[in-house]
Design a protein around this motif. Structure first.
Motif, PDB file in Angstrom:
ATOM      1  N   GLU A   1       0.779  -1.286   0.119  1.00 57.22           N
ATOM      2  CA  GLU A   1      -0.106   0.005   0.001  1.00 57.22           C
ATOM      3  C   GLU A   1       0.880   1.323   0.010  1.00 57.22           C
ATOM      4  O   GLU A   1       0.674   2.107  -0.675  1.00 57.22           O
ATOM      5  N   LEU A   2       1.939   1.309   0.776  1.00 59.18           N
ATOM      6  CA  LEU A   2       2.877   2.356   0.834  1.00 59.18           C
ATOM      7  C   LEU A   2       3.515   2.555  -0.672  1.00 59.18           C
ATOM      8  O   LEU A   2       3.748   3.905  -1.104  1.00 59.18           O
ATOM      9  N   VAL A   3       4.037   1.495  -1.254  1.00 60.60           N
ATOM     10  CA  VAL A   3       4.331   1.475  -2.419  1.00 60.60           C
ATOM     11  C   VAL A   3       3.818   2.041  -3.509  1.00 60.60           C
ATOM     12  O   VAL A   3       4.214   2.976  -4.413  1.00 60.60           O
ATOM     13  N   GLU A   4       2.514   1.866  -3.489  1.00 59.87           N
ATOM     14  CA  GLU A   4       1.324   2.057  -4.543  1.00 59.87           C
ATOM     15  C   GLU A   4       1.291   3.449  -4.479  1.00 59.87           C
ATOM     16  O   GLU A   4       0.655   4.323  -5.230  1.00 59.87           O
ATOM     17  N   ALA A   5       1.086   4.056  -2.998  1.00 61.22           N
ATOM     18  CA  ALA A   5       0.821   5.287  -2.785  1.00 61.22           C
ATOM     19  C   ALA A   5       2.014   6.356  -3.446  1.00 61.22           C
ATOM     20  O   ALA A   5       1.669   7.644  -3.933  1.00 61.22           O
ATOM     21  N   MET A   6       3.492   5.786  -3.214  1.00 58.26           N
ATOM     22  CA  MET A   6       4.434   6.705  -3.848  1.00 58.26           C
ATOM     23  C   MET A   6       4.402   6.610  -5.270  1.00 58.26           C
ATOM     24  O   MET A   6       4.432   7.733  -5.713  1.00 58.26           O
ATOM     25  N   LEU A   7       4.139   5.483  -5.746  1.00 54.93           N
ATOM     26  CA  LEU A   7       4.123   5.429  -7.158  1.00 54.93           C
ATOM     27  C   LEU A   7       2.814   6.084  -7.861  1.00 54.93           C
ATOM     28  O   LEU A   7       2.849   6.454  -9.340  1.00 54.93           O
ATOM     29  N   ALA A   8       1.786   6.532  -7.092  1.00 52.08           N
ATOM     30  CA  ALA A   8       0.658   7.112  -7.537  1.00 52.08           C
ATOM     31  C   ALA A   8       0.861   8.652  -7.334  1.00 52.08           C
ATOM     32  O   ALA A   8       0.075   9.493  -7.991  1.00 52.08           O
ATOM     33  N   GLY A   9       2.042   9.070  -6.719  1.00 47.07           N
ATOM     34  CA  GLY A   9       2.434  10.518  -6.335  1.00 47.07           C
ATOM     35  C   GLY A   9       1.556  11.137  -5.459  1.00 47.07           C
ATOM     36  O   GLY A   9       1.660  12.426  -5.566  1.00 47.07           O
ATOM     37  N   ASP A  10       0.975  10.285  -4.870  1.00 47.99           N
ATOM     38  CA  ASP A  10       0.175  10.980  -3.644  1.00 47.99           C
ATOM     39  C   ASP A  10       1.016  11.044  -2.352  1.00 47.99           C
ATOM     40  O   ASP A  10       0.959   9.873  -1.336  1.00 47.99           O
TER      41      ASP A  10
END
Length: 257
Positions: A121-130
């Motif tokens: 979840e943390l990785v995806e939040a970063m990759l989403a630019g959020d």
């Protein structure tokens, strides 16, 4: 003489790289919280904007290479802010200044920790630019007693961002090789507390095995970064090069993917 921007230039790998490049005759614009040409906090939007503006002024509008090296290894949200969002702000923010170079290059410092367990979840939040969501998730991960996953998550996300973007028109299409190094355990002030006792060093060796020559000084990864951003590197694209004394090989065996 080439002009190179190095973040995290006051200590560790960044300091070693700054010294190496200087001895080679390059001009280095160092960026750090202290003892640097540009003194800013890359965990903040204001600091990132100031970094871009000041580097632009100091360089005269053109740089030959950018190295996003600044980082933290702490289990806190600020590690997300500097390791991922600060690195992207450095690479993307300074990319326009590379346009005037005859041999533009860019690199980042990742880590062999990108192979370790991370928080999806943390990785995806970063990759989403959020960034707000990523910082909140990092705090939740820390509160759950899993703070060690914050660092590995930032490095996994950075490696994935780099792989996604290196072959695009903005980078490869503009003639800019974009790559990263993935060091194993480097003896620097950032790792001093993790290697203070024999018990700690033994525990670290069980997690990060380095059969080739053991732990290394910052000069070894600095040499690799120097090559990645040199004019002779013409075709390496989107690669995360492990300089880890064999950790990657021991952990992953003969599997390359």
């Amino acid at each position: 003489m080439r002009t190179v921007v190095v973040t995290g230039s006051a200590s560790g790998i960044g300091k070693a790289l700054r010294e190496l490049l200087t001895t080679q005759g390059d001009r280095v614009i160092g960026v750090d919280l202290h003892d640097a040409d540009v003194t800013v906090d890359l965990t903040t939007d204001d600091g990132r904007a100031a970094m871009v503006a000041q580097v632009g002024d100091l360089s005269g509008g053109t740089v030959d290479a950018v190295v996003a090296n600044a980082g933290l290894a702490l289990g806190i949200p600020a590690t997300v802010a500097v390791n991922y969002f600060g690195a992207l702000a450095t690479l993307e923010g300074l990319r326009p200044l590379l346009a005037g170079s005859a041999a533009p290059r860019a690199a980042a410092t990742c880590s062999m920790a990108s192979l370790m367990q991370s928080d999806p979840e943390l990785v995806e939040a970063m990759l989403a630019g959020d960034e707000p969501r990523a910082l909140a998730r990092a705090q939740a991960v820390a509160d759950a007693g899993l703070a060690t996953m914050i660092y590995s998550s930032t490095k996994a996300a950075l490696a994935r961002w780099l792989r996604r973007n290196a072959p695009t028109p903005a980078w490869a299409g503009a003639g800019i090789p974009l790559n990263a190094i993935a060091p194993g355990v480097v003896v620097t002030p950032m790792t001093a507390d993790l290697l203070a006792t024999e018990q700690q060093r033994t525990a670290m060796a069980s997690v990060v095995p380095m059969p080739l020559n053991g732990y290394m000084g910052p000069e070894a990864p600095a040499e690799l970064l120097a090559w990645l951003i040199s004019p002779v590197n013409t075709h390496l694209c989107g690669q995360v090069v492990f300089i880890d004394g064999g950790s990657d090989v021991v952990i992953r065996g003969d599997a390359t993917w």
